[in-house]
Design a protein around this motif. Structure first.
Motif, PDB file in Angstrom:
ATOM      1  N   ALA A   1     -29.604  22.142  26.866  1.00 22.96           N
ATOM      2  CA  ALA A   1     -28.844  21.459  27.916  1.00 22.96           C
ATOM      3  C   ALA A   1     -28.674  22.368  29.134  1.00 22.96           C
ATOM      4  O   ALA A   1     -28.884  21.946  30.276  1.00 22.96           O
ATOM      5  N   ASP A   2     -28.312  23.633  28.905  1.00 23.48           N
ATOM      6  CA  ASP A   2     -28.127  24.568  30.024  1.00 23.48           C
ATOM      7  C   ASP A   2     -29.450  24.815  30.753  1.00 23.48           C
ATOM      8  O   ASP A   2     -29.499  24.809  31.992  1.00 23.48           O
TER       9      ASP A   2
ATOM     10  N   TYR B   1     -28.095  14.909  26.395  1.00 23.32           N
ATOM     11  CA  TYR B   1     -26.816  15.555  26.677  1.00 23.32           C
ATOM     12  C   TYR B   1     -26.148  14.748  27.789  1.00 23.32           C
ATOM     13  O   TYR B   1     -26.730  13.786  28.318  1.00 23.32           O
ATOM     14  N   ASP B   2     -24.927  15.100  28.147  1.00 24.80           N
ATOM     15  CA  ASP B   2     -24.124  14.237  29.021  1.00 24.80           C
ATOM     16  C   ASP B   2     -24.819  13.904  30.332  1.00 24.80           C
ATOM     17  O   ASP B   2     -24.791  12.751  30.794  1.00 24.80           O
ATOM     18  N   ASP B   3     -25.441  14.890  30.975  1.00 30.05           N
ATOM     19  CA  ASP B   3     -26.085  14.641  32.266  1.00 30.05           C
ATOM     20  C   ASP B   3     -27.180  13.579  32.161  1.00 30.05           C
ATOM     21  O   ASP B   3     -27.347  12.747  33.062  1.00 30.05           O
TER      22      ASP B   3
ATOM     23  N   ALA C   1     -29.305  22.626  20.881  1.00 28.58           N
ATOM     24  CA  ALA C   1     -28.820  21.622  21.827  1.00 28.58           C
ATOM     25  C   ALA C   1     -28.134  22.232  23.042  1.00 28.58           C
ATOM     26  O   ALA C   1     -28.416  21.860  24.190  1.00 28.58           O
ATOM     27  N   ALA C   2     -27.223  23.169  22.819  1.00 29.83           N
ATOM     28  CA  ALA C   2     -26.461  23.724  23.945  1.00 29.83           C
ATOM     29  C   ALA C   2     -27.363  24.519  24.877  1.00 29.83           C
ATOM     30  O   ALA C   2     -27.251  24.425  26.105  1.00 29.83           O
TER      31      ALA C   2
ATOM     32  N   ALA D   1     -36.368  14.772  30.874  1.00 27.85           N
ATOM     33  CA  ALA D   1     -35.127  15.396  31.327  1.00 27.85           C
ATOM     34  C   ALA D   1     -35.134  15.556  32.839  1.00 27.85           C
ATOM     35  O   ALA D   1     -34.094  15.423  33.499  1.00 27.85           O
TER      36      ALA D   1
ATOM     37  N   ASN E   1     -32.225  22.946  30.754  1.00 26.39           N
ATOM     38  CA  ASN E   1     -32.735  21.748  31.425  1.00 26.39           C
ATOM     39  C   ASN E   1     -31.946  21.415  32.683  1.00 26.39           C
ATOM     40  O   ASN E   1     -32.521  20.964  33.677  1.00 26.39           O
ATOM     41  N   ARG E   2     -30.637  21.632  32.655  1.00 26.02           N
ATOM     42  CA  ARG E   2     -29.853  21.383  33.874  1.00 26.02           C
ATOM     43  C   ARG E   2     -30.367  22.237  35.027  1.00 26.02           C
ATOM     44  O   ARG E   2     -30.501  21.761  36.157  1.00 26.02           O
TER      45      ARG E   2
END
Length: 255
Positions: free
Chosen positions: A111-112, A177-179, A107-108, A154, A114-115
């Motif tokens: 998230a990084d 994730y948050d975004d 997950a972490a 995403a 994909n951002r």
């Protein structure tokens, strides 16, 4: 016509397929042989690790052209397809694969990664759309849809927030994730959301929660057994775009 946009063209079974490049971003445009000005356009994103000519994407693109008379465009995301990965992108990919092999949460890392992809891909999609609107069969007034799962969602969810020209979208199978949640709260266009119910990597409840976060008044949830790796073709509902992008009804084609 902006002929400099295209690098090659072929026609097969009633579908014109043209490769194009916008800046350094390669793409493909599928269209009917008799496309007329104002033809609806569907932007199709690919999943993580895939590319603009992935088998399922090409099949859906051709179906949308032949059945609904749409024009369809796809581009390679950064580090995918014909685009080389940066050292940082490769590090994220290697880390995800190691985490998957060890049964650890990705997950972490996702998230990084994909951002970073979103920051790069959203402007690229918008630049591609600018270029495509210069074509006579598309123009500036046509309806536009966006479709794509996993990485394509995403990227696509923030894209439709940033891009008012997109008026309907299909998302699903996305790591939340948050975004993504924050962006979903700003999505107001009609959407369909595809939810794999038995995904070992994407929690079912996170998908349900994300669906609730979309601000769209017109939204539909399609849940199906299995994972995001095995999406039933019939769940990717191109008829959704026939309803949303052709208010007067779907096009009649002779193909």
């Amino acid at each position: 016509m902006n002929t400099s946009l295209f690098t090659s063209a072929t026609t097969r079974d009633g579908v014109v397929e043209r490769d194009f490049v916008v800046g350094e971003v390669p793409g493909v445009l599928w269209s009917p042989v008799d496309a007329s000005p104002g033809t609806p356009l569907v932007l199709m994103g690919h999943g993580g690790g895939l590319h603009k000519r992935s088998r399922g994407l090409v099949a859906r693109a051709r179906e949308a052209v032949l059945r609904d008379g749409f024009v369809v465009a796809a581009i390679d995301a950064p580090g995918h397809g014909d685009r080389p990965r940066s050292a940082q992108d490769q590090h994220w990919v290697d880390t995800m694969l190691a985490e998957r092999a060890a049964g650890r949460s990705m997950a972490a890392t996702i998230a990084d990664y994909n951002r970073s992809l979103v920051e790069r891909a959203v402007p690229e999609w918008r630049a591609a759309l600018d270029a495509l609107q210069e074509l006579p069969e598309i123009g500036s007034g046509m309806p536009i849809g966006y479709s794509g799962m996993t990485l394509a969602s995403a990227i696509g969810i923030p894209l439709v927030v940033a891009e008012s020209r997109i008026t309907a979208a299909v998302f699903g199978g996305v790591f939340v994730y948050d975004d993504i949640t924050i962006a979903a709260r700003r999505v107001t266009i009609p959407i369909e959301f595809l939810l794999p119910l038995d995904d070992p990597e994407i929690d079912r409840q996170s998908g349900l929660d994300l669906f609730d976060e979309f601000a769209s008044e017109d939204k539909t949830l399609h849940a199906f057994p299995g994972s995001h790796f095995t999406v039933p073709v019939e769940r990717v509902d191109t008829r959704f775009f026939a309803r949303q992008l052709r208010p007067g009804g779907p096009a009649t084609t002779t193909h």
